[in-house]
Design a protein around this motif. Structure first.
Motif, PDB file in Angstrom:
ATOM      1  N   HIS A  28       0.868  -1.176   0.000  1.00  0.00           N
ATOM      2  CA  HIS A  28       0.000   0.000   0.000  1.00  0.00           C
ATOM      3  C   HIS A  28       0.905   1.226   0.000  1.00  0.00           C
ATOM      4  N   PHE A  29       0.857   1.966  -1.099  1.00  0.00           N
ATOM      5  CA  PHE A  29       1.797   3.046  -1.334  1.00  0.00           C
ATOM      6  C   PHE A  29       1.220   4.402  -0.904  1.00  0.00           C
ATOM      7  N   PRO A  30       2.080   5.422  -0.781  1.00  0.00           N
ATOM      8  CA  PRO A  30       1.576   6.734  -0.365  1.00  0.00           C
ATOM      9  C   PRO A  30       0.398   7.248  -1.192  1.00  0.00           C
ATOM     10  N   LEU A  31       0.409   7.029  -2.497  1.00  0.00           N
ATOM     11  CA  LEU A  31      -0.667   7.557  -3.327  1.00  0.00           C
ATOM     12  C   LEU A  31      -1.962   6.783  -3.168  1.00  0.00           C
ATOM     13  N   ASP A  32      -1.921   5.607  -2.554  1.00  0.00           N
ATOM     14  CA  ASP A  32      -3.154   4.925  -2.184  1.00  0.00           C
ATOM     15  C   ASP A  32      -3.831   5.640  -1.018  1.00  0.00           C
ATOM     16  N   PHE A  33      -3.040   6.245  -0.168  1.00  0.00           N
ATOM     17  CA  PHE A  33      -3.562   7.002   0.966  1.00  0.00           C
ATOM     18  C   PHE A  33      -3.870   8.448   0.585  1.00  0.00           C
ATOM     19  N   ALA A  34      -3.194   8.946  -0.422  1.00  0.00           N
ATOM     20  CA  ALA A  34      -3.354  10.348  -0.841  1.00  0.00           C
ATOM     21  C   ALA A  34      -3.485  10.399  -2.357  1.00  0.00           C
ATOM     22  N   PRO A  35      -4.602   9.908  -2.911  1.00  0.00           N
ATOM     23  CA  PRO A  35      -4.764   9.910  -4.364  1.00  0.00           C
ATOM     24  C   PRO A  35      -4.930  11.303  -4.960  1.00  0.00           C
ATOM     25  N   GLU A  36      -5.114  12.284  -4.118  1.00  0.00           N
ATOM     26  CA  GLU A  36      -5.075  13.691  -4.509  1.00  0.00           C
ATOM     27  C   GLU A  36      -4.395  14.426  -3.373  1.00  0.00           C
ATOM     28  N   PRO A  37      -3.929  15.658  -3.605  1.00  0.00           N
ATOM     29  CA  PRO A  37      -3.241  16.376  -2.514  1.00  0.00           C
ATOM     30  C   PRO A  37      -4.062  16.320  -1.236  1.00  0.00           C
ATOM     31  N   PRO A  38      -3.482  15.774  -0.168  1.00  0.00           N
ATOM     32  CA  PRO A  38      -4.265  15.485   1.040  1.00  0.00           C
ATOM     33  C   PRO A  38      -4.527  16.704   1.894  1.00  0.00           C
ATOM     34  N   ARG A  39      -5.616  16.612   2.659  1.00  0.00           N
ATOM     35  CA  ARG A  39      -5.923  17.664   3.618  1.00  0.00           C
ATOM     36  C   ARG A  39      -5.066  17.537   4.874  1.00  0.00           C
ATOM     37  N   LEU A  40      -4.595  16.335   5.134  1.00  0.00           N
ATOM     38  CA  LEU A  40      -3.775  16.080   6.318  1.00  0.00           C
ATOM     39  C   LEU A  40      -2.359  15.743   5.871  1.00  0.00           C
ATOM     40  N   PRO A  41      -1.336  16.292   6.537  1.00  0.00           N
ATOM     41  CA  PRO A  41       0.055  16.167   6.074  1.00  0.00           C
ATOM     42  C   PRO A  41       0.669  14.807   6.411  1.00  0.00           C
ATOM     43  N   LEU A  42       0.359  13.817   5.604  1.00  0.00           N
ATOM     44  CA  LEU A  42       0.855  12.470   5.875  1.00  0.00           C
ATOM     45  C   LEU A  42       2.232  12.232   5.266  1.00  0.00           C
ATOM     46  N   PHE A  43       2.506  12.833   4.083  1.00  0.00           N
ATOM     47  CA  PHE A  43       3.753  12.592   3.368  1.00  0.00           C
ATOM     48  C   PHE A  43       4.408  13.905   2.968  1.00  0.00           C
ATOM     49  N   THR A  44       5.727  13.883   2.898  1.00  0.00           N
ATOM     50  CA  THR A  44       6.457  15.038   2.402  1.00  0.00           C
ATOM     51  C   THR A  44       6.361  15.083   0.880  1.00  0.00           C
ATOM     52  N   GLN A  45       6.641  16.245   0.311  1.00  0.00           N
ATOM     53  CA  GLN A  45       6.516  16.394  -1.143  1.00  0.00           C
ATOM     54  C   GLN A  45       7.499  15.515  -1.888  1.00  0.00           C
ATOM     55  N   ASP A  46       8.703  15.311  -1.334  1.00  0.00           N
ATOM     56  CA  ASP A  46       9.668  14.467  -2.046  1.00  0.00           C
ATOM     57  C   ASP A  46       9.202  13.016  -2.098  1.00  0.00           C
ATOM     58  N   VAL A  47       8.532  12.540  -1.046  1.00  0.00           N
ATOM     59  CA  VAL A  47       7.970  11.188  -1.073  1.00  0.00           C
ATOM     60  C   VAL A  47       6.878  11.108  -2.140  1.00  0.00           C
ATOM     61  N   LEU A  48       5.995  12.086  -2.170  1.00  0.00           N
ATOM     62  CA  LEU A  48       4.933  12.093  -3.175  1.00  0.00           C
ATOM     63  C   LEU A  48       5.519  12.149  -4.580  1.00  0.00           C
ATOM     64  N   ASP A  49       6.536  12.980  -4.794  1.00  0.00           N
ATOM     65  CA  ASP A  49       7.136  13.093  -6.124  1.00  0.00           C
ATOM     66  C   ASP A  49       7.750  11.775  -6.568  1.00  0.00           C
ATOM     67  N   THR A  50       8.430  11.097  -5.654  1.00  0.00           N
ATOM     68  CA  THR A  50       9.023   9.800  -5.991  1.00  0.00           C
ATOM     69  C   THR A  50       7.954   8.810  -6.426  1.00  0.00           C
ATOM     70  N   HIS A  51       6.856   8.800  -5.722  1.00  0.00           N
ATOM     71  CA  HIS A  51       5.801   7.839  -6.040  1.00  0.00           C
ATOM     72  C   HIS A  51       4.986   8.262  -7.258  1.00  0.00           C
ATOM     73  N   LEU A  52       4.880   9.544  -7.526  1.00  0.00           N
ATOM     74  CA  LEU A  52       4.244   9.984  -8.764  1.00  0.00           C
ATOM     75  C   LEU A  52       5.080   9.577  -9.974  1.00  0.00           C
ATOM     76  N   ASP A  53       6.392   9.693  -9.864  1.00  0.00           N
ATOM     77  CA  ASP A  53       7.269   9.218 -10.941  1.00  0.00           C
ATOM     78  C   ASP A  53       7.062   7.723 -11.171  1.00  0.00           C
ATOM     79  N   ALA A  54       7.027   6.962 -10.075  1.00  0.00           N
ATOM     80  CA  ALA A  54       6.860   5.516 -10.187  1.00  0.00           C
ATOM     81  C   ALA A  54       5.489   5.153 -10.744  1.00  0.00           C
ATOM     82  N   LEU A  55       4.460   5.916 -10.359  1.00  0.00           N
ATOM     83  CA  LEU A  55       3.119   5.633 -10.849  1.00  0.00           C
ATOM     84  C   LEU A  55       3.038   5.854 -12.353  1.00  0.00           C
TER      85      LEU A  55
END
Length: 284
Positions: A212-239
């Motif tokens: 279960h990856f970060p973007l499964d928890f935050a499929p759009e920019p989240p209202r709650l700060p669960l992940f840093t932007q660099d984590v999201l960017d890494t997973h967006l590249d992978a997606l």
């Protein structure tokens, strides 16, 4: 072909009608009414949804989890004014446990073809999966059905009891806490549970198996700060890189019968495209 063209081709070859129409409505200017027309075909006379809208539940009868699937589709179309919502909430009222939540799955599932993980007891209790996600989506769209008050109280009570959690429960909790109106209480519970939630997340974008990856928890920019932007960017590249040669995105959980692979892939392909667009990685 670009990403959207490849996805369209995949859906034309393999996708269910509802997922082809979702793509057209969200990315090609198609009418949302056609999606709603097809979604109604999955709704039963009792107001619940079945008929393999959730591909791993093959039976025609209503179950709680397909209501969540239907509500996510209604959410992406901004269609919570549909009469389907009230009918589904009436159904949820009928099947809720005494604690106010709806069970993960109801006993009639035993008599239908389904994935092996859909098991239950004779008198199942309420579960945050799917109660929390359904309640959260209703709150997002200003729901007023009487079911929502009891379900919300159930969610607060059950969330307060959490110490350690599981990925699917954590995802439901994140949805609820991100959308429920009582922001102070939601943010306090989120702060308390953040580390437990993160313990269920696969931060390695190349993790295999039922991760279960970060973007499964935050499929759009989240209202709650669960992940840093660099984590999201890494997973967006992978997606983006995970789009297959034939244009789809595949599930990473067990495929127990061949048909469900393409059914899930069609659903996920639209979902993944929505995520990439939400983060500015896809135009259209």
């Amino acid at each position: 072909m670009d990403m959207l063209d490849r996805a369209r081709r995949y859906l034309e070859l393999h996708g269910r009608l509802i997922d082809r129409l979702r793509f057209e409505a969200l990315f090609a200017g198609g009418p949302r009414e056609r999606v709603l027309d097809v979604l109604r075909c999955y709704q039963n006379a009792d107001g619940g949804f079945g008929n393999a809208l959730e591909p791993d539940l093959r039976g025609s009868g209503s179950q709680p989890e397909p209501v969540e699937v239907a509500f996510w589709i209604l959410d992406e179309l901004d269609a919570f004014d549909s009469p389907m919502v009230t009918a589904a909430c009436d159904y949820l009222t009928q099947v809720s446990a005494g604690d106010g939540g709806v069970p993960f799955v109801l006993p009639p599932v035993r008599d239908t073809p389904r994935a092996p993980w859909w098991e239950t007891s004779d008198d199942p209790p309420g579960s945050l999966v799917p109660t929390a996600s359904i309640a959260g989506l209703l709150h997002k769209h200003g729901g007023t059905h009487p079911w929502l008050a009891a379900a919300t109280a159930f969610c607060w009570s059950r969330i307060a009891e959490i110490d350690k959690t599981t990925p699917y429960e954590a995802r439901a909790v994140v949805t609820f806490l991100g959308l429920v109106p009582d922001r102070a209480r939601a943010e306090a519970e989120f702060a308390r549970l953040k580390e437990s939630i993160l313990a269920t997340v696969a931060l390695d974008p190349h993790a295999t198996g039922e991760a279960h990856f970060p973007l499964d928890f935050a499929p759009e920019p989240p209202r709650l700060p669960l992940f840093t932007q660099d984590v999201l960017d890494t997973h967006l590249d992978a997606l983006a890189a995970a789009q297959s040669e034939d244009g789809g995105w595949s599930p990473n959980w067990p495929i127990w019968t061949p048909l469900v692979e393409h059914e899930w892939s069609g659903y996920l392909t639209v979902q993944r495209l929505r995520t990439l667009r939400a983060y500015g990685r896809l135009k259209g």
